[in-house]
Design a protein around this motif. Structure first.
Motif, mmCIF file in Angstrom:
data_model
loop_
_atom_site.group_PDB
_atom_site.id
_atom_site.type_symbol
_atom_site.label_atom_id
_atom_site.label_comp_id
_atom_site.label_asym_id
_atom_site.label_seq_id
_atom_site.Cartn_x
_atom_site.Cartn_y
_atom_site.Cartn_z
ATOM 1 N N ILE A 1 -0.635 -5.141 0.335
ATOM 2 C CA ILE A 1 -1.639 -5.142 1.650
ATOM 3 C C ILE A 1 -1.156 -3.848 2.451
ATOM 4 N N VAL A 2 -1.997 -2.978 2.598
ATOM 5 C CA VAL A 2 -1.956 -1.684 3.347
ATOM 6 C C VAL A 2 -2.583 -1.910 4.750
ATOM 7 N N ALA A 3 -1.797 -2.272 5.849
ATOM 8 C CA ALA A 3 -2.202 -2.576 6.925
ATOM 9 C C ALA A 3 -1.895 -1.288 7.743
ATOM 10 N N ALA A 4 -2.876 -0.235 7.888
ATOM 11 C CA ALA A 4 -2.317 1.212 8.366
ATOM 12 C C ALA A 4 -3.651 1.944 8.945
ATOM 13 N N ASP A 5 -3.331 2.618 9.892
ATOM 14 C CA ASP A 5 -4.197 3.637 10.427
ATOM 15 C C ASP A 5 -3.862 4.934 10.100
ATOM 16 N N THR A 6 -2.740 5.439 9.218
ATOM 17 C CA THR A 6 -2.190 6.516 8.887
ATOM 18 C C THR A 6 -2.190 6.564 7.329
ATOM 19 N N ASP A 7 -1.823 7.827 6.845
ATOM 20 C CA ASP A 7 -1.600 7.909 5.348
ATOM 21 C C ASP A 7 -0.141 7.353 5.146
ATOM 22 N N VAL A 8 -0.269 6.590 4.105
ATOM 23 C CA VAL A 8 1.021 5.870 3.700
ATOM 24 C C VAL A 8 1.286 5.841 2.295
ATOM 25 N N GLN A 9 0.589 7.104 1.480
ATOM 26 C CA GLN A 9 0.934 7.374 0.231
ATOM 27 C C GLN A 9 0.640 6.424 -0.800
ATOM 28 N N GLU A 10 -0.678 5.909 -0.702
ATOM 29 C CA GLU A 10 -1.274 5.125 -1.715
ATOM 30 C C GLU A 10 -1.439 5.516 -2.964
ATOM 31 N N ALA A 11 -1.131 6.630 -3.385
ATOM 32 C CA ALA A 11 -1.295 6.948 -4.591
ATOM 33 C C ALA A 11 -0.181 6.240 -5.657
ATOM 34 N N ARG A 12 0.710 5.895 -4.850
ATOM 35 C CA ARG A 12 1.757 5.280 -5.884
ATOM 36 C C ARG A 12 1.439 3.636 -6.107
ATOM 37 N N PHE A 13 0.311 3.197 -5.387
ATOM 38 C CA PHE A 13 0.072 1.754 -5.901
ATOM 39 C C PHE A 13 -1.102 1.941 -6.989
ATOM 40 N N ALA A 14 -1.424 3.113 -7.591
ATOM 41 C CA ALA A 14 -2.385 3.140 -8.596
ATOM 42 C C ALA A 14 -2.283 1.922 -9.557
ATOM 43 N N GLY A 15 -3.417 1.294 -9.878
ATOM 44 C CA GLY A 15 -3.433 0.136 -11.059
ATOM 45 C C GLY A 15 -3.021 -0.872 -10.234
ATOM 46 N N LYS A 16 -2.654 -1.170 -9.089
ATOM 47 C CA LYS A 16 -2.250 -2.471 -8.620
ATOM 48 C C LYS A 16 -3.450 -2.681 -7.497
ATOM 49 N N PRO A 17 -3.733 -4.274 -7.432
ATOM 50 C CA PRO A 17 -4.697 -4.574 -6.172
ATOM 51 C C PRO A 17 -4.392 -4.322 -4.885
ATOM 52 N N VAL A 18 -5.041 -3.658 -4.135
ATOM 53 C CA VAL A 18 -4.692 -3.303 -2.854
ATOM 54 C C VAL A 18 -5.853 -3.938 -1.848
ATOM 55 N N VAL A 19 -5.204 -4.522 -0.740
ATOM 56 C CA VAL A 19 -6.036 -5.063 0.495
ATOM 57 C C VAL A 19 -5.708 -4.034 1.428
ATOM 58 N N ARG A 20 -6.738 -3.285 1.842
ATOM 59 C CA ARG A 20 -6.847 -2.370 2.847
ATOM 60 C C ARG A 20 -7.376 -2.753 4.085
ATOM 61 N N VAL A 21 -6.542 -2.965 5.167
ATOM 62 C CA VAL A 21 -7.054 -3.185 6.763
ATOM 63 C C VAL A 21 -6.389 -2.524 7.791
ATOM 64 N N PRO A 22 -7.149 -2.150 8.947
ATOM 65 C CA PRO A 22 -6.479 -1.710 9.941
ATOM 66 C C PRO A 22 -5.087 -2.337 10.194
ATOM 67 N N VAL A 23 -4.144 -1.818 10.954
ATOM 68 C CA VAL A 23 -3.000 -2.206 11.406
ATOM 69 C C VAL A 23 -2.979 -3.488 12.163
ATOM 70 N N ALA A 24 -4.071 -3.345 13.159
ATOM 71 C CA ALA A 24 -4.388 -4.460 14.094
ATOM 72 C C ALA A 24 -4.409 -5.860 13.457
ATOM 73 N N GLN A 25 -5.301 -5.729 11.962
ATOM 74 C CA GLN A 25 -5.614 -6.906 11.450
ATOM 75 C C GLN A 25 -4.625 -7.826 10.872
ATOM 76 N N ALA A 26 -3.158 -7.057 10.600
ATOM 77 C CA ALA A 26 -2.258 -7.659 10.267
ATOM 78 C C ALA A 26 -1.523 -8.741 11.474
ATOM 79 N N ILE A 27 -1.735 -8.108 12.553
ATOM 80 C CA ILE A 27 -0.996 -8.799 13.629
ATOM 81 C C ILE A 27 -2.276 -9.884 14.074
ATOM 82 N N LYS A 28 -3.422 -9.852 13.878
ATOM 83 C CA LYS A 28 -4.385 -11.025 14.286
ATOM 84 C C LYS A 28 -4.597 -11.919 13.215
ATOM 85 N N ASN A 29 -4.706 -11.477 12.162
ATOM 86 C CA ASN A 29 -4.778 -12.507 10.857
ATOM 87 C C ASN A 29 -3.960 -12.233 9.617
ATOM 88 N N PRO A 30 -2.571 -12.550 9.906
ATOM 89 C CA PRO A 30 -1.848 -12.183 8.650
ATOM 90 C C PRO A 30 -1.748 -13.535 7.398
#
Length: 463
Positions: free
Chosen positions: A61-90
């Motif tokens: 889960i990438v809950a972020a509004d800035t760069d988090v070096q996503e290249a390291r997750f290549a080949g893995k399923p990734v859920v991308r959302v704004p950081v606020a979404q992790a607070i509202k709907n974990p």
């Protein structure tokens, strides 16, 4: 059980970053879901995800509004959302991550290679002070390259045309000299500190670098201020303990204030004047070098460039030369780049002159080495040195030492600290261009001839 990873980050790195992480951790615990959450806040990266964590994870889960070096997750399923979404709907995010299936994911072999590459890269950079210094140099380098070339371009209109205000030459000189070069030392210092203490080190490092510039301490002062700021900020980061709800004050208020103040006072009252005197003496000595001393300096710098082909000695010589460019001393930079080009070029030429002493694979590698050589990538010599170090390394050291010595003896100068032959056609980027090219050619021939003589033929090596 499926393991979930998460990364949280907000633009300021204070509140939402940690609220999102806490929300995910709490919900995952209630649902009995294994999870690890990396936070990328104002105090830096905490609970960092390792290559092994990523390899074992079902989804991220990438809950972020800035760069988090996503290249390291290549080949893995990734859920991308704004950081606020992790607070509202974990709970919803965790459910989505659990149900996430990899589509067109990389093969296990590819992933294993990515993990091994990442481990190798990290192992290569985790070398203490050397790593921190190279981080600063790598961020400073584009400023030196751009600034040097812009200054060189201003000379197209005449060597003193920039002195006439309002002209294009004056504008180019202003951009290159007064802007790019002015930022050189602060950026060097700032990113050395950043490498040591992450975000908390950046502000005091930049401030220390500005003070190094203003006191005349130059690039040596910038290096010192970067290490001072970084380790002071790191010590404060570890020693200051606040309640969780006040933790955000550390990176925004306390560490920048204290680290900047301490670093600044040390630069003004302790470091600045002695290092400024040292820089003045060094610049004066280099500017007034006689032919004999210039040849010796070039010989030493050239040998260092070839000795470990991109290792600590090579980078020490390179950093020394780059730093002097900002002080208006361009001779060592010319010697260093020429000497760095010579090893791969010399090896390529040797594969042509003594074909019977190289395998087909080595001759093909020689062709690639020639491209790397003209691009000033000394590491192109490494495969040859690894295969026959006792003959290759002395040969390339001899060639590079000759090149460096000749470059200094010819009075060659270089305003752009990278680019290989591709910067040579730029007007005024290189002083004494013809003689400079001759130094590279002679060093290349020296390396090739020595290696052609001392290297054993293929049949003797395989016998």
């Amino acid at each position: 059980m499926k393991k979930i990873l998460a990364v949280t980050a907000c633009p300021t790195g204070v509140a939402h970053t940690y609220m999102a992480a806490e929300s995910l951790l709490k919900t995952a615990k209630n649902k009995d879901i294994p999870i690890k959450v990396e936070t990328r806040g104002a105090v830096g990266v905490e609970n960092e995800l390792t290559p092994q964590d990523i390899a074992e994870a079902h989804a991220i889960i990438v809950a972020a509004d800035t760069d988090v070096q996503e290249a390291r997750f290549a080949g893995k399923p990734v859920v991308r959302v704004p950081v606020a979404q992790a607070i509202k709907n974990p709970a919803g995010l965790l459910e989505e991550a659990l149900n996430k299936q990899a589509s067109a994911a990389a093969t296990q072999a590819d992933l294993g290679k990515q993990v091994e590459d990442l481990k190798a890269a990290r192992s290569a950079t985790r070398s203490g002070a050397y790593k921190h210094l190279m981080t600063g140099v790598s961020h400073m380098l584009p400023l030196v390259v751009a600034g040097g070339l812009l200054i060189a371009l201003s000379f197209i209109f005449g060597i003193e045309a920039f002195k006439q205000e309002g002209t294009l030459a004056a504008a180019l000189m202003n951009i290159g000299g007064n802007a790019a070069f002015a930022l050189m030392v602060p950026i060097l210092s700032g990113f050395i500190a950043f490498s040591i203490a992450e975000k908390p080190g950046l502000a005091p490092g930049l401030i220390g670098g500005m003070l190094a510039s203003s006191t005349g301490a130059g690039f040596i002062g910038g290096i010192i201020s970067g290490f001072l700021a970084g380790y002071i900020a790191l010590a404060l980061k570890k020693s200051i303990k606040l309640p969780r709800n006040l933790e955000g004050l550390k990176p925004i208020l306390l560490i920048p204030l204290l680290a900047s103040g301490i670093t600044g006072l040390l630069m003004i009252y302790v470091v600045g004047k002695p290092v400024s005197a040292l820089m003045t003496a060094l610049t004066t000595w280099l500017s007034g070098l006689g032919t004999t001393n210039a040849i010796v300096l070039g010989l030493i710098l050239g040998a260092m460039m070839a000795f470990d082909m991109g290792g600590p000695l090579n980078k020490t010589a390179y950093t020394f030369a780059v730093g002097l460019v900002g002080s208006g001393v361009y001779g060592p930079m010319a010697a260093v780049m020429a000497a760095g080009m010579t090893p791969p070029l010399g090896l390529w030429l040797a594969t042509l002159l003594a074909k019977h002493k190289f395998t087909t694979e080595e001759r093909n590698a020689g062709k690639a080495a020639s491209i790397l050589g003209i691009s000033f990538i000394t590491e192109g010599a490494i495969p040859f040195a690894a295969g026959d170090p006792l003959r290759v390394i002395p040969s390339i050291i001899a060639g590079s030492a000759v090149t460096g010595a000749l470059s200094m003896a010819f009075g060659a100068t270089l305003r752009a600290p990278h680019g290989g032959i591709f910067v040579l056609p730029i007007p005024n980027a290189v002083g004494h261009l013809g003689l400079y090219a001759l130094a590279i050619v002679i060093g290349t021939i020296v390396t090739a001839l020595i290696l052609s003589v001392i290297k054993k033929p293929v049949e003797e090596r395989t016998a």
